[in-house]
Design a protein around this motif. Sequence first.
Motif, short mmCIF file in Angstrom:
data_model
loop_
_atom_site.label_atom_id
_atom_site.label_comp_id
_atom_site.label_asym_id
_atom_site.label_seq_id
_atom_site.Cartn_x
_atom_site.Cartn_y
_atom_site.Cartn_z
N HIS A 1 -4.44 0.43 1.45
CA HIS A 1 -3.28 -0.38 1.04
C HIS A 1 -3.52 -1.04 -0.31
CE1 HIS A 1 -1.73 -0.90 5.45
NE2 HIS A 1 -1.50 0.30 4.96
N GLN B 1 2.90 -5.74 1.35
CA GLN B 1 1.53 -6.21 1.11
C GLN B 1 1.22 -6.24 -0.39
OE1 GLN B 1 -1.38 -4.54 3.72
NE2 GLN B 1 -3.12 -5.35 2.58
N VAL C 1 -10.74 -7.94 1.83
CA VAL C 1 -10.17 -7.14 2.92
C VAL C 1 -11.27 -6.36 3.62
CG1 VAL C 1 -7.82 -6.71 2.07
CG2 VAL C 1 -9.71 -5.28 1.24
N HIS D 1 5.03 -9.37 8.03
CA HIS D 1 4.40 -8.10 8.43
C HIS D 1 4.41 -7.95 9.95
CE1 HIS D 1 2.55 -7.83 4.32
NE2 HIS D 1 2.81 -6.56 4.55
N GLN E 1 -2.26 -11.29 10.02
CA GLN E 1 -1.03 -11.20 10.78
C GLN E 1 -0.95 -12.28 11.84
OE1 GLN E 1 1.12 -8.02 11.71
NE2 GLN E 1 -0.17 -6.49 10.75
N VAL F 1 0.80 -13.83 7.49
CA VAL F 1 1.82 -12.85 7.10
C VAL F 1 2.75 -12.48 8.27
CG1 VAL F 1 0.61 -11.98 5.06
CG2 VAL F 1 0.12 -10.95 7.26
N PHE G 1 -6.15 -13.68 -3.13
CA PHE G 1 -5.11 -13.67 -2.11
C PHE G 1 -5.60 -12.91 -0.88
CE2 PHE G 1 -1.64 -12.27 0.40
CZ PHE G 1 -0.68 -13.26 0.28
N SER G 2 -5.35 -13.45 0.30
CA SER G 2 -5.52 -12.65 1.51
C SER G 2 -4.61 -13.17 2.60
CB SER G 2 -6.98 -12.62 1.97
OG SER G 2 -7.17 -11.47 2.81
N GLY G 3 -4.50 -12.40 3.65
CA GLY G 3 -3.61 -12.81 4.73
C GLY G 3 -4.01 -12.19 6.04
N GLN H 1 -8.25 -1.80 5.14
CA GLN H 1 -7.15 -2.16 4.24
C GLN H 1 -7.32 -1.63 2.82
OE1 GLN H 1 -4.23 -3.72 5.12
NE2 GLN H 1 -5.01 -3.36 7.18
N VAL I 1 -9.06 -9.61 -3.73
CA VAL I 1 -8.46 -9.57 -2.39
C VAL I 1 -9.53 -9.22 -1.37
CG1 VAL I 1 -6.66 -8.51 -0.97
CG2 VAL I 1 -6.31 -8.71 -3.42
N ASP J 1 2.85 -9.27 -1.84
CA ASP J 1 2.06 -10.48 -1.53
C ASP J 1 1.02 -10.72 -2.62
OD1 ASP J 1 3.27 -10.38 0.98
OD2 ASP J 1 1.49 -9.63 2.04
N ILE J 2 0.29 -9.66 -2.89
CA ILE J 2 -0.87 -9.78 -3.79
C ILE J 2 -0.43 -9.98 -5.24
CG2 ILE J 2 -2.86 -8.50 -4.69
CD1 ILE J 2 -2.83 -7.00 -1.89
N TYR K 1 5.56 -1.27 4.97
CA TYR K 1 4.59 -2.36 5.17
C TYR K 1 3.64 -2.51 3.96
CZ TYR K 1 0.61 -4.59 7.76
OH TYR K 1 -0.42 -5.39 8.19
N1 TRP Z 1 -2.31 -5.79 6.26
C1 TRP Z 1 -3.30 -6.83 6.36
C2 TRP Z 1 -4.03 -6.65 7.72
O1 TRP Z 1 -3.44 -6.22 8.68
C3 TRP Z 1 -2.71 -8.20 6.29
C4 TRP Z 1 -2.16 -8.47 4.93
C5 TRP Z 1 -0.85 -8.57 4.58
C6 TRP Z 1 -2.92 -8.67 3.76
N2 TRP Z 1 -0.74 -8.84 3.25
C7 TRP Z 1 -1.98 -8.90 2.73
C8 TRP Z 1 -4.28 -8.66 3.48
C9 TRP Z 1 -2.39 -9.08 1.42
C10 TRP Z 1 -4.69 -8.87 2.18
C11 TRP Z 1 -3.75 -9.08 1.15
O2 TRP Z 1 -5.19 -7.01 7.80
#
Ligand code: TRP
Length: 334
Positions: free
Chosen positions: A155, A134, A148, A47, A13, A44, A9-11, A152, A146, A137-138, A130
């Motif tokens: 987090h 996150q 990142v 977020h 903004q 995302v 999983f990744s995301g 990150q 993940v 999400d994961i 926040y």
């Molecule tokens: N916080 C991450 C960023 O700013 C974005 C993000 C949101 C994310 N949810 C996530 C990254 C879950 C990895 C997994 O880069």
Amino acid sequence: MLDGKKILFSGMQATGSLHIGNYLGALKNWVSLSNDYECFYSVVDMHSITIRQDPQELRNNARNILMIYIAAGLDPIKNCIYYQSHVPAHAELSWILNCFTYMGELNRMTQFKDKSSKHDTNINVGLYTYPVLQAADILLYQADAVPVGKDQLQHLELCRDVAHRFNAIYGDVFTIPEPSLGKAGAKIRSLQEPTKKMSKSDENLNAAIFLLDDRDTIIRKFKKAVTDNFANIKYDAENQPGIANLMDIYAVLGEKTIAQVESEFAGKGYGDFKLAVGETVADALKPFRERFYELKEDKAYIDTIIKNNAEKAAYTANKTLRKVQKKIGFPISN
Ligand code: TRP
């Protein structure tokens, strides 16, 4: 595991435009990981509203980022590319995880401290929680990995702690995710202040090369790139950070080694070098940009992708959410 593959999983903004640093540092790696994992790549947008957004701009940016994922080479059938806000399970699990996260843990988050000092008239609760969203999400997708950036990791560590805490009470509900840091590629720095990271929120528009910049803009920005007066194209990141940054960019996008770049430009001037970097970057981004504009024209195709992937994501996410709701004792609806 999903279909015999590990889950990823990744995301990103939905704010601002993506630049070559985002591409080389993250997206390019996502594309290669997509061969080995069952991937969920989210835009995302939930977020994003932790910082005030203009509605139309948010909607446009979110759609652009989704199309950029595809234009960068992520197959939207093989990879679940979707909007976070289209899957309500993110908000629902996030609330539950809020009740398993300590304020002491969130108080330590360096990103919260940074962002609240930058936006000191809007230190909202969403900015504070926040990292819990996150984590949701994961964990919803039972992700094993993940990808990142270093920024990150804190987090992700929190996400692991919350998952362990939940599992310790209710049994093995969540997969504990591992960070995937990717190959330590070149860190792309600002063209205007080459000791700083290239950033999408830089106010100086000449500081970053955006993935959707056209050829003339790219060449113009490289012409204006800050260098030094050593008049020497040699890789010395300490004393000549501007030139080293241009060499990094040229080497990665032109698929050359730093040594090759040094010998190619031995005795040449900065003007020639900057033009060569600009042309190479413009050539490298051309197919990407063309694909992006094709996708943009094909509204119906993108709409279908968005709809199908939201359903696919919701199916997996709801399985986890139902399990969690049952474990914590919410009444089961028949
Ligand atoms: N916080 C991450 C960023 O700013 C974005 C993000 C949101 C994310 N949810 C996530 C990254 C879950 C990895 C997994 O880069």
